[in-house]
Structure formats: structure tokens, C-alpha cells
Design an enzyme around this catalytic site. Structure first.
Site, PDB file in Angstrom:
ATOM      1  N   GLY A   1      37.148   1.919  -5.069  1.00 39.42           N
ATOM      2  CA  GLY A   1      36.934   2.783  -4.204  1.00 39.42           C
ATOM      3  C   GLY A   1      36.397   2.644  -3.088  1.00 39.42           C
ATOM      4  O   GLY A   1      35.924   3.630  -2.356  1.00 39.42           O
TER       5      GLY A   1
ATOM      6  N   GLY B   1      36.711   4.742   0.445  1.00 45.71           N
ATOM      7  CA  GLY B   1      36.553   6.138   0.469  1.00 45.71           C
ATOM      8  C   GLY B   1      35.268   6.494   1.380  1.00 45.71           C
ATOM      9  O   GLY B   1      34.481   5.776   2.032  1.00 45.71           O
TER      10      GLY B   1
ATOM     11  N   ASP C   1      40.271  -1.298  -3.507  1.00 45.53           N
ATOM     12  CA  ASP C   1      40.795   0.268  -3.517  1.00 45.53           C
ATOM     13  C   ASP C   1      42.192   0.159  -3.898  1.00 45.53           C
ATOM     14  O   ASP C   1      42.989  -0.814  -3.828  1.00 45.53           O
ATOM     15  CB  ASP C   1      40.530   0.794  -2.326  1.00 45.53           C
ATOM     16  CG  ASP C   1      40.443   2.370  -2.228  1.00 45.53           C
ATOM     17  OD1 ASP C   1      41.361   2.853  -2.539  1.00 45.53           O
ATOM     18  OD2 ASP C   1      39.379   2.996  -2.181  1.00 45.53           O
TER      19      ASP C   1
ATOM     20  N   ARG D   1      44.267   2.111  -2.091  1.00 47.42           N
ATOM     21  CA  ARG D   1      44.667   2.230  -0.771  1.00 47.42           C
ATOM     22  C   ARG D   1      44.511   1.035  -0.039  1.00 47.42           C
ATOM     23  O   ARG D   1      43.652   0.320  -0.300  1.00 47.42           O
ATOM     24  CB  ARG D   1      44.554   3.774  -0.115  1.00 47.42           C
ATOM     25  CG  ARG D   1      43.142   3.998   0.075  1.00 47.42           C
ATOM     26  CD  ARG D   1      42.878   5.102   0.918  1.00 47.42           C
ATOM     27  NE  ARG D   1      41.780   5.950   0.542  1.00 47.42           N
ATOM     28  CZ  ARG D   1      40.940   6.825   1.427  1.00 47.42           C
ATOM     29  NH1 ARG D   1      41.406   6.944   2.765  1.00 47.42           N
ATOM     30  NH2 ARG D   1      39.901   7.274   1.088  1.00 47.42           N
TER      31      ARG D   1
ATOM     32  N   TYR E   1      36.654  18.691 -12.576  1.00 45.14           N
ATOM     33  CA  TYR E   1      35.765  17.658 -11.675  1.00 45.14           C
ATOM     34  C   TYR E   1      34.577  17.581 -12.621  1.00 45.14           C
ATOM     35  O   TYR E   1      33.927  16.684 -13.090  1.00 45.14           O
ATOM     36  CB  TYR E   1      35.603  18.042 -10.271  1.00 45.14           C
ATOM     37  CG  TYR E   1      34.821  16.955  -9.638  1.00 45.14           C
ATOM     38  CD1 TYR E   1      35.217  15.526  -9.444  1.00 45.14           C
ATOM     39  CD2 TYR E   1      33.719  17.681  -9.030  1.00 45.14           C
ATOM     40  CE1 TYR E   1      34.198  14.983  -8.651  1.00 45.14           C
ATOM     41  CE2 TYR E   1      33.049  16.822  -8.233  1.00 45.14           C
ATOM     42  CZ  TYR E   1      33.151  15.380  -8.020  1.00 45.14           C
ATOM     43  OH  TYR E   1      32.471  14.448  -7.294  1.00 45.14           O
TER      44      TYR E   1
HETATM   45  P1  NAD Z   1      36.837   9.717  -1.849  1.00 44.72           P
HETATM   46  O1  NAD Z   1      37.945  10.188  -2.447  1.00 44.72           O
HETATM   47  O2  NAD Z   1      36.475   9.603  -0.374  1.00 44.72           O
HETATM   48  O3  NAD Z   1      36.831   7.964  -2.201  1.00 44.72           O
HETATM   49  C1  NAD Z   1      37.488   7.511  -3.444  1.00 44.72           C
HETATM   50  C2  NAD Z   1      38.365   6.251  -3.250  1.00 44.72           C
HETATM   51  O4  NAD Z   1      38.694   5.999  -4.642  1.00 44.72           O
HETATM   52  C3  NAD Z   1      39.412   6.528  -2.548  1.00 44.72           C
HETATM   53  O5  NAD Z   1      39.624   5.552  -1.144  1.00 44.72           O
HETATM   54  C4  NAD Z   1      40.786   6.209  -3.047  1.00 44.72           C
HETATM   55  O6  NAD Z   1      41.818   5.677  -2.582  1.00 44.72           O
HETATM   56  C5  NAD Z   1      40.244   5.403  -4.325  1.00 44.72           C
HETATM   57  N1  NAD Z   1      40.876   5.579  -5.394  1.00 44.72           N
HETATM   58  C6  NAD Z   1      41.700   6.584  -5.801  1.00 44.72           C
HETATM   59  N2  NAD Z   1      42.267   6.264  -7.021  1.00 44.72           N
HETATM   60  C7  NAD Z   1      42.063   5.055  -7.278  1.00 44.72           C
HETATM   61  C8  NAD Z   1      42.502   3.878  -8.244  1.00 44.72           C
HETATM   62  N3  NAD Z   1      43.247   4.545  -9.228  1.00 44.72           N
HETATM   63  N4  NAD Z   1      41.849   2.580  -8.420  1.00 44.72           N
HETATM   64  C9  NAD Z   1      41.312   2.197  -7.346  1.00 44.72           C
HETATM   65  N5  NAD Z   1      40.629   3.123  -6.345  1.00 44.72           N
HETATM   66  C10 NAD Z   1      41.129   4.449  -6.413  1.00 44.72           C
HETATM   67  O7  NAD Z   1      35.514  10.131  -2.535  1.00 44.72           O
HETATM   68  P2  NAD Z   1      33.844   9.704  -2.502  1.00 44.72           P
HETATM   69  O8  NAD Z   1      33.419  10.900  -1.636  1.00 44.72           O
HETATM   70  O9  NAD Z   1      33.704   8.303  -1.571  1.00 44.72           O
HETATM   71  O10 NAD Z   1      33.472   9.802  -3.716  1.00 44.72           O
HETATM   72  C11 NAD Z   1      32.734   8.611  -4.478  1.00 44.72           C
HETATM   73  C12 NAD Z   1      32.344   8.862  -5.709  1.00 44.72           C
HETATM   74  O11 NAD Z   1      31.115   9.858  -5.467  1.00 44.72           O
HETATM   75  C13 NAD Z   1      33.145   9.863  -6.514  1.00 44.72           C
HETATM   76  O12 NAD Z   1      32.824   9.447  -7.977  1.00 44.72           O
HETATM   77  C14 NAD Z   1      32.789  11.223  -6.404  1.00 44.72           C
HETATM   78  O13 NAD Z   1      32.838  12.204  -7.494  1.00 44.72           O
HETATM   79  C15 NAD Z   1      31.562  11.132  -5.977  1.00 44.72           C
HETATM   80  N6  NAD Z   1      30.644  12.070  -5.573  1.00 44.72           N
HETATM   81  C16 NAD Z   1      30.922  12.217  -4.021  1.00 44.72           C
HETATM   82  C17 NAD Z   1      30.496  13.248  -3.386  1.00 44.72           C
HETATM   83  C18 NAD Z   1      30.812  13.451  -1.855  1.00 44.72           C
HETATM   84  O14 NAD Z   1      30.246  14.442  -1.320  1.00 44.72           O
HETATM   85  N7  NAD Z   1      31.503  12.740  -1.278  1.00 44.72           N
HETATM   86  C19 NAD Z   1      29.426  14.144  -3.836  1.00 44.72           C
HETATM   87  C20 NAD Z   1      29.350  13.811  -5.465  1.00 44.72           C
HETATM   88  C21 NAD Z   1      29.633  12.965  -5.974  1.00 44.72           C
HETATM   89  N1  SER Z   2      31.223  16.774  -2.435  1.00 40.59           N
HETATM   90  C1  SER Z   2      31.686  16.962  -3.871  1.00 40.59           C
HETATM   91  C2  SER Z   2      32.908  17.914  -3.968  1.00 40.59           C
HETATM   92  O1  SER Z   2      32.654  18.766  -3.051  1.00 40.59           O
HETATM   93  C3  SER Z   2      30.752  17.195  -4.901  1.00 40.59           C
HETATM   94  O2  SER Z   2      30.666  16.392  -6.088  1.00 40.59           O
HETATM   95  O3  SER Z   2      33.682  17.866  -4.567  1.00 40.59           O
END
Ligand code: NAD
Ligand code: SER
Length: 315
Positions: free
Chosen positions: A10, A13, A36, A38, A144
């Protein structure tokens, strides 16, 4: 000494790009393999190896883990809260099966450490709204949140039963300027900076008084690395750690932006994401993370706003 070989799943992301770059600084560019579904994010290009991996394809993932001599996995692939409510089956399937695939491979290949993020979304309407503690009533109301809470217990199970050293943080909403957020309820707090600079106005999909726990990306990356580098004896929480930095509402972030862009205007058109936000705590108590591995945030709303606007202007 083990030569670390780290796989980030991932990596294209919002968190993955910055975490991969930070890990490459510590462990060397060639020892951190970005992956990833993508294409490789532009910011990663030329900084180290990239492989295309679908975390749902366990065989392909397993082959890569062996071929690349992986010693640590950071699993970031997931569907976030807002996208998850539009497609609950997909969110459950990816968030659960992706994690189970990684945990199983980690057990079989004796992967030294695994990182998997949880979220404040584990908390639901019955959890305390203010200073929500590490251990409390947890009854998530989004798919989620349900997937994150179940995931926390899978991590605990693999640690207790198979001794896989899985570590986790319940991130708050994350704000960053390098890579775009991917379908969360807290994404408004990123969009607002872009729109403030480009349009001088923003229509927010949450009400003006919606307080949520938030964190600036440099703090989130540092928290992640500090947790992963902490001595194993310090890790008392094997589900996921609360971490906290700041809490603000759309009205407050808009006021902070106005200090730098006085003509900025915000309006409000709450949509389906309002009920997701309303189900979460407004602020988080992270005493356990502070005591166990010394967590301390650096950025508050004003320091973050100054840095976001400066960096976005340069871009
Ligand atoms: P994001 O959506 O920006 O990135 C996720 C990445 O995973 C994307 O690039 C996507 O292409 C890739 N992906 C999706 N399906 C896939 C697959 N089958 N195989 C391989 N890659 C795949 O998410 P993020 O914000 O970077 O979040 C990363 C983690 O952190 C997640 O577990 C999310 O729940 C957690 N999180 C994020 C936030 C936030 O505010 N960004 C807050 C709490 C928790
Ligand atoms: N930033 C995340 C969301 O809004 C929290 O996990 O989904």
C-alpha cells in the site's frame, strides 16, 4: 545483526509514500521494497525498488516475501471509512483477508516484525467522546471500524499464539501535503488547505462544530517508526495503541487558515460522512503510548497550518 529487508504494502497511498521514504532513509533505499496494487507513486520513483502486489493474492505475496528475503512487513492497504460505507463487502473483504494473508505468511516465514495500522474508527457512539481511553466500551458502527477492531484482535491472537511481533497504532485523521488521502471521513482537513490556496473558499462535508482527533503526517510517521523500534519488553498493548496530537473542528481549522489567507471562506454542506464523524470520539487519551514507548506529538493546529500552507505553496 539482521540486515532488514522491509516490504511496504500500500506504498502508493497517503501514508505509504511518506513512510516508505522515511524507512528508506533509515534502512537504505534498496532494503525497503515499495508495493501496491496501483502504479508507483511519482514521489517514490527512482528512490528504491517497487513491485506490483495485490495483498489479496496470497501466493503472489508469499513468493515476493521469499524472493526479496523480507524481514519486516508494513501493511497499509485498506479501504477507509467513507469508501467503506459505500461498499461494505469490499471493505470487510480487503481489510480482513489482506491482514490474515500477511499474518499467515509472517508466521510461516518467521517474519521478524509486522506493522498494521488501526484507527480511531474502532470507537463507536457508546465510547467516551472526550479523552477516549485505551480501554473502554468499543462498539464501532461503521464497517471500517468493525474491520479494524476485528483486525486488532487478530494481531493480538497471532502475537499470543504464534509469537509474530505485530505492532499497531490507532491513527487519528492524518493531514499531509505529499500524497492525497484515500476515502476517509477526515479527508476534509486535507482538502481544505488545497482549496484555500487555489479557490480561497471551501465547502465542508462536515458541520462546523464537528470535533475529531487529528495528527500531522510527520508526527504519524515518527510515531510509527518509534513504536516499531521500541524494545519488545516495552510493548504492553498487542491490539493497537491510542495516539493523540490535536483535536479541532472545521470552524477552528478554517480560523487557523484565515490567519494566513484572510479572504478564505468556508461553507457547510454535511453529507453521509457526518454520521460517521458523529460516531467517533472528539479527542483521545494516549497515556499508555506515552508511558510505554515515550510518544510525544510535535505539531498542533497552528504549527501544522503554517507548515502545510508553506509546503503546498512551494508545490
Ligand atoms: P490510502 O487509501 O491512501 O492507501 C492505501 C493504498 O493501498 C492505496 O495506494 C491502494 O492502492 C493500496 N491498495 C488497495 N488495495 C490493495 C491491494 N489489494 N493490494 C495492494 N495494495 C492495495 O490509505 P492510507 O490513508 O495511506 O491508509 C493506510 C492505512 O492506515 C490503512 O490501514 C488505514 O485504515 C490506516 N489509517 C489511515 C488514516 C488516515 O487518516 N489516512 C487514519 C487511520 C488509519
Ligand atoms: N482518517 C480515517 C478515515 O477517516 C480514520 O481512520 O477513515
Amino acid at each position: 545483526m539482521i540486515r532488514e529487508r522491509i516490504l511496504v504494502i500500500g506504498a502508493s497511498g497517503q501514508i505509504g509514500v511518506e513512510l516508505t521514504l522515511a524507512l528508506r532513509k533509515i534502512y537504505g533505499n534498496n532494503n525497503v521494497i515499495a508495493s501496491d496494487l496501483r502504479e508507483e507513486n511519482d514521489l517514490l520513483k527512482g528512490t528504491g525498488p517497487y513491485v506490483s502486489i495485490d495483498v489479496m493474492n496470497k501466493e503472489m505475496l508469499h513468493v515476493q516475501v521469499i524472493r526479496q528475503n523480507i524481514t519486516q512487513i508494513y501493511l497499509l492497504a485498506a479501504i477507509l471509512s467513507a469508501t467503506g460505507e459505500k461498499n461494505p463487502n469490499l471493505a470487510w473483504h480487503l481489510n480482513m483477508q489482506g491482514l490474515l494473508n500477511v499474518l499467515d505468511i509472517a508466521r510461516e516465514e518467521k517474519i521478524y516484525k509486522v506493522y498494521w495500522p488501526s484507527s480511531i474508527a474502532v470507537f463507536g457512539p457508546t465510547s467516551p467522546k472526550q479523552n477516549c481511553p485505551q480501554q473502554t466500551i468499543i462498539e464501532p458502527s461503521t464497517v471500517y471500524g468493525i474491520s479494524k477492531y476485528a483486525g486488532e484482535f487478530w494481531c493480538n491472537y497471532y502475537y499470543q499464539r504464534y509469537h509474530v511481533d505485530v505492532r499497531s497504532i490507532r491513527y487519528p485523521g492524518l493531514i499531509s501535503y505529499k500524497s492525497a488521502p484515500g476515502g476517509g471521513t477526515t479527508d476534509y482537513a486535507v482538502e481544505i488547505y488545497h482549496e484555500a490556496l487555489e479557490e480561497k473558499k471551501y465547502t465542508c462535508f462536515l458541520r462546523e462544530d464537528t470535533y475529531l482527533p487529528m495528527m500531522y503526517m510527520p508526527d504519524a510517521i515518527r510515531a510509527t517508526i518509534e513504536l516499531m523500534e521500541a524494545p519488545v519488553a516495552n510493548i504492553s498493548v498487542r491490539t493497537s495503541y491510542n495516539v493523540s496530537a490535536m483535536s479541532f473542528s472545521p470552524k477552528e481549522i478554517s480560523a487557523a487558515i484565515k490567519n494566513y489567507i484572510p479572504e478564505f471562506n468556508i461553507s457547510y454542506e454535511p453529507d453521509y460522512r457526518q454520521s460517521i464523524a458523529d460516531s467517533w470520539p472528539q479527542s483521545i487519551d494516549d497515556t499508555v503510548a506515552r508511558n510505554d514507548w515515550g510518544w510525544q506529538p510535535e505539531y498542533d493546529l497552528n504549527k501544522m497550518t503554517k507548515d502545510m500552507l508553506e509546503n503546498l505553496r512551494q508545490q
